[in-house]
Every structure is written in structure tokens, then in C-alpha cells.
Design a protein around this motif. Structure first.
Motif, PDB file in Angstrom:
ATOM      1  N   SER A 112      -2.090  -3.154  -3.189  1.00  0.00           N
ATOM      2  CA  SER A 112      -3.440  -2.774  -2.398  1.00  0.00           C
ATOM      3  C   SER A 112      -4.247  -1.641  -3.132  1.00  0.00           C
ATOM      4  O   SER A 112      -5.196  -1.950  -3.175  1.00  0.00           O
ATOM      5  CB  SER A 112      -3.285  -3.619  -1.392  1.00  0.00           C
ATOM      6  OG  SER A 112      -2.322  -3.146  -0.330  1.00  0.00           O
ATOM      7  N   ALA A 113      -2.974  -0.179  -3.027  1.00  0.00           N
ATOM      8  CA  ALA A 113      -4.165   0.966  -2.504  1.00  0.00           C
ATOM      9  C   ALA A 113      -2.878   1.865  -2.881  1.00  0.00           C
ATOM     10  O   ALA A 113      -2.383   1.897  -1.911  1.00  0.00           O
ATOM     11  CB  ALA A 113      -5.129   0.526  -1.473  1.00  0.00           C
ATOM     12  N   LEU A 114      -3.607   3.179  -2.481  1.00  0.00           N
ATOM     13  CA  LEU A 114      -2.148   4.061  -2.938  1.00  0.00           C
ATOM     14  C   LEU A 114      -3.394   4.836  -1.831  1.00  0.00           C
ATOM     15  O   LEU A 114      -4.808   5.410  -1.974  1.00  0.00           O
ATOM     16  CB  LEU A 114      -2.842   5.194  -4.053  1.00  0.00           C
ATOM     17  CG  LEU A 114      -2.217   4.607  -5.664  1.00  0.00           C
ATOM     18  CD1 LEU A 114      -3.061   5.271  -6.586  1.00  0.00           C
ATOM     19  CD2 LEU A 114      -0.609   3.769  -5.228  1.00  0.00           C
TER      20      LEU A 114
ATOM     21  N   GLU B  93       0.904  -0.686   0.205  1.00  0.00           N
ATOM     22  CA  GLU B  93      -0.065   0.484  -0.079  1.00  0.00           C
ATOM     23  C   GLU B  93       1.385   1.261   0.256  1.00  0.00           C
ATOM     24  O   GLU B  93       1.977   1.949   0.767  1.00  0.00           O
ATOM     25  CB  GLU B  93      -0.910   0.103   1.493  1.00  0.00           C
ATOM     26  CG  GLU B  93      -2.172   1.147   1.610  1.00  0.00           C
ATOM     27  CD  GLU B  93      -2.374   0.903   3.110  1.00  0.00           C
ATOM     28  OE1 GLU B  93      -2.913   2.231   4.053  1.00  0.00           O
ATOM     29  OE2 GLU B  93      -2.847   0.079   3.759  1.00  0.00           O
ATOM     30  N   ILE B  94       0.123   2.291  -1.176  1.00  0.00           N
ATOM     31  CA  ILE B  94       1.885   3.130  -1.080  1.00  0.00           C
ATOM     32  C   ILE B  94       1.298   4.175  -0.400  1.00  0.00           C
ATOM     33  O   ILE B  94      -0.045   5.308  -1.364  1.00  0.00           O
ATOM     34  CB  ILE B  94       1.924   3.415  -2.654  1.00  0.00           C
ATOM     35  CG1 ILE B  94       3.103   1.736  -3.191  1.00  0.00           C
ATOM     36  CG2 ILE B  94       2.540   4.691  -2.757  1.00  0.00           C
ATOM     37  CD1 ILE B  94       3.785   2.229  -2.625  1.00  0.00           C
TER      38      ILE B  94
ATOM     39  N   ILE C 221      -4.369  -8.091   3.347  1.00  0.00           N
ATOM     40  CA  ILE C 221      -4.582  -7.881   5.298  1.00  0.00           C
ATOM     41  C   ILE C 221      -2.627  -6.453   5.140  1.00  0.00           C
ATOM     42  O   ILE C 221      -2.107  -7.761   4.378  1.00  0.00           O
ATOM     43  CB  ILE C 221      -3.817  -8.569   5.589  1.00  0.00           C
ATOM     44  CG1 ILE C 221      -5.655  -9.787   5.682  1.00  0.00           C
ATOM     45  CG2 ILE C 221      -4.180  -8.292   7.404  1.00  0.00           C
ATOM     46  CD1 ILE C 221      -5.915 -10.304   7.033  1.00  0.00           C
ATOM     47  N   SER C 222      -3.081  -5.180   5.020  1.00  0.00           N
ATOM     48  CA  SER C 222      -2.056  -4.698   4.827  1.00  0.00           C
ATOM     49  C   SER C 222      -1.211  -4.173   6.506  1.00  0.00           C
ATOM     50  O   SER C 222      -2.611  -3.602   7.260  1.00  0.00           O
ATOM     51  CB  SER C 222      -2.541  -3.316   4.000  1.00  0.00           C
ATOM     52  OG  SER C 222      -1.897  -3.009   3.523  1.00  0.00           O
ATOM     53  N   ILE C 223      -0.185  -4.261   6.972  1.00  0.00           N
ATOM     54  CA  ILE C 223       0.219  -4.087   7.902  1.00  0.00           C
ATOM     55  C   ILE C 223       0.192  -3.005   8.008  1.00  0.00           C
ATOM     56  O   ILE C 223       0.783  -2.144   7.250  1.00  0.00           O
ATOM     57  CB  ILE C 223       1.977  -5.272   7.856  1.00  0.00           C
ATOM     58  CG1 ILE C 223       1.475  -6.554   8.466  1.00  0.00           C
ATOM     59  CG2 ILE C 223       2.319  -4.421   9.964  1.00  0.00           C
ATOM     60  CD1 ILE C 223       2.552  -7.429   8.216  1.00  0.00           C
ATOM     61  N   GLU C 224      -0.118  -2.338   9.649  1.00  0.00           N
ATOM     62  CA  GLU C 224       0.514  -0.754   9.644  1.00  0.00           C
ATOM     63  C   GLU C 224       0.907  -0.572  10.809  1.00  0.00           C
ATOM     64  O   GLU C 224       0.401  -1.247  11.820  1.00  0.00           O
ATOM     65  CB  GLU C 224      -0.868   0.312   9.217  1.00  0.00           C
ATOM     66  CG  GLU C 224      -0.094   1.887   9.828  1.00  0.00           C
ATOM     67  CD  GLU C 224      -1.832   2.083   9.478  1.00  0.00           C
ATOM     68  OE1 GLU C 224      -1.542   3.650   9.645  1.00  0.00           O
ATOM     69  OE2 GLU C 224      -2.963   2.315  10.068  1.00  0.00           O
TER      70      GLU C 224
END
Length: 322
Positions: free
Chosen positions: A70-72, A31-32, A285-288
């Protein structure tokens, strides 16, 4: 489901170095950040839109490593009462949508925004209770005069470009829970959904599994952040969860953000992953990472190891049941 990471964690690294590290860790997607609060260290959307060669190099950096986007993400407040600030967030959002369309990325992430209390405000005003009556009047004005008109227009823009927006519910903005998310979608359009972050729900004493099911039922579950929250029982008992102390004052706060598994245990996260699978979520599932008690490297590696184990377990379970 695939495992990814919000790459602003590695904003101090050049893009290709960060992607190599992410790939080596065994992740599938990135994810950018493209502006707003996350910044644009790895992706200046406006510049990429103006330079086809630069855009092609950007795409190849991911494709050559077998990593998806996955997303901007351009989290911001386009409803800010300071028009100059609002315009910058709005510009970041529009450029991000246009870039997502060119890249074939379906999802852009941001906040809903929060207006002031009137057209004369200098700062955003978040309403948390209905009384005194002025609070209800302010909330009505915000939604009818600012929120709904803005997001109706953006929904049309999103449709024109084949992109959807995943609003991240967060206290301090008009969308902060399931109810307000569904209202925004119902009032403004179906290209508006949610970036689901359990950490923002945990500290409001909400059940993420209930939220996942409700939002999925409405077709609004677009993206997922993996981040945890630890509740300090003693501080919460004394002061509640509306805590304005610095995030660095960990000892005295009612809650702090933590790496996955360090606020709620393995059983809770297993239930969350299972709920995502049950409702048919097939995204990333994007780790933050916003854990003030761990370094970026430690928090990322622990979250990745924990989630890879859970996703493998879910996959094995899926095959066994089949």
C-alpha cells in the motif's frame, strides 16, 4: 477498500515469515518501513536499488502471496536543524521515492518535518500559539525559509518519479491538522497529500470525519492509518491534552494510543469507514499498533477482526443500496 497493516509491528520477524502471518490473518496489503523513525528491518531501500536480484526477490515475496504494497514509509524530520540528522532523513526519503517508482508503488509516507527557530537552532521548535510575538515570527520564518522551499523541491522530485507523498499530520511537526496540511499542498504542489491517522486528531479534539471530507474535497486523501486514542476525562479536565508525560505513564496521562475500537467505539469507527466510502477513498486501511496496554499480537488481531467486520458490513450495505 482493502485492509492492510504497517509491517513494522513485526520487525522482529523475517520478512517472509511476517508476510505469511499477515496473509493468514486475511489481509490484502502491507505498508513497509524503509527508514526514518520506522526503521528498515524489512526493506533497505538503498540496498535494493543497487541490487536487481535482491529487488526481484523482494517483489516476489509479496506477489507469491497475493499481497499488495500500500505504501513505503520513512517517517522522519528532513527539516531538522541538525544538518547531519536532516540529511539522513532526506536520504531515506529520496531512496524510498526511487524504490517506490521501481516497484510501481504510488505512495510514500513521511512527516512534514519541523525546523528550529532560526538557522542557529540545535533542536526542532514546534510553535503552538501566536503570542508573544516571537512565536509568530518563528512560525513565519519556518514556513517561508525552510518548509516551503524544501517541499516545493520534493514535489518536483515526486512528479519526476511518478510517486506521491502522504504526509502524516502529527503534533510536533509543522503539519499537524487539516489546515496546515492543506497549506503545505497549496504552497508546494499536488503530489503532496495526507496519510490520515485519526488517533492524532482524536487527542487534539478534532473530528476525523470532518477532516476526511475536507481533505478528500481537495484531492489530498492518499492513505489511511487505523489507530485509536483513548481520552482520560479526569486527567484531561485537570491538565488539558498537551501532555508531555511518558506514554508508559498510562494512569496519569490525558490520553494514550489504543487499538481500533478501544478508544472510540464501534459507532464512531463505523462513521469513519462510511465517510471514507462516501468520499470515494478506494485505498488501503492500514492497521498501526502503538497500544501500550496490548501486545503486538493481541492489538493486531483485535484490530483486524474489528475492521474486517466493518468492511464487510460496508460492502453489504453498498450492494443493498445498489
Amino acid at each position: 477498500m482493502k485492509l492492510g497493516v504497517f509491517s513494522v509491528l513485526f520487525g522482529q520477524k523475517p520478512l517472509e515469515e511476517a508476510l505469511d502471518y499477515i496473509k493468514e490473518t486475511g489481509l490484502d496489503a502491507v505498508e513497509i518501513g524503509t527508514g526514518g523513525y520506522p526503521g528498515n528491518a524489512h526493506c533497505d531501500a538503498a540496498a535494493l536499488l543497487e541490487d536487481e536480484e535482491r529487488l526481484e526477490r523482494f517483489k516476489q515475496a509479496f506477489e507469491s502471496r497475493g499481497l499488495g504494497i500500500s505504501a513505503l514509509s520513512c517517517h522522519g524530520n528532513p527539516l531538522h536543524p541538525n544538518q547531519e540528522i536532516a540529511d539522513q532523513f532526506h536520504s531515506d526519503f529520496r531512496h524510498t521515492v526511487l524504490l517506490a517508482s521501481k516497484l510501481g508503488v504510488s505512495t510514500v509516507i513521511t512527516f512534514s518535518g519541523c525546523p528550529g527557530e532560526s538557522q542557529h537552532s540545535l533542536n526542532p521548535v514546534w510553535v503552538t500559539c501566536p503570542w508573544p510575538e516571537e512565536h509568530s515570527d518563528v512560525l513565519k520564518w519556518q514556513w517561508e525559509e525552510r518548509v516551503i522551499p524544501y517541499w516545493k523541491e520534493q514535489d518536483q522530485f515526486l512528479k519526476e518519479n511518478g510517486v506521491r507523498v502522504a504526509i502524516e499530520p502529527h503534533p510536533g511537526f509543522v503539519v499537524y491538522n487539516t489546515e496546515t496540511m492543506l497549506r503545505l499542498r497549496e504552497e508546494c504542489g499536488t503530489n503532496i497529500g495526507v496519510n490520515f491517522d485519526p488517533s492524532h486528531l482524536f487527542w487534539q479534539n478534532m473530528d476525523p470525519i470532518v477532516g476526511i471530507k475536507e481533505l478528500a474535497k481537495a484531492g489530498a486523501l492518499f492513505h489511511f492509518h487505523a489507530k485509536d486514542t483513548a481520552i482520560d476525562v479526569q486527567n484531561t479536565a485537570a491538565n488539558g491534552v498537551l501532555d508531555t508525560k511518558s506514554y508508559r505513564d498510562e494512569l496519569n496521562r490525558s490520553w494514550i494510543f489504543r487499538t481500533v475500537g478501544y478508544g472510540h467505539g464501534e459507532e464512531t469507527w463505523r462513521k469513519i469507514i462510511s465517510a471514507l466510502q462516501t468520499v470515494g477513498y478506494d485505498g488501503v486501511i492500514s492497521i498501526e499498533h502503538e497500544d501500550s496496554l496490548m501486545s503486538v499480537e493481541e492489538g493486531f488481531q483485535k484490530a483486524a477482526a474489528f475492521l474486517k467486520k466493518e468492511l464487510i458490513r460496508e460492502k453489504v450495505g453498498e450492494i443493498w443500496w445498489a
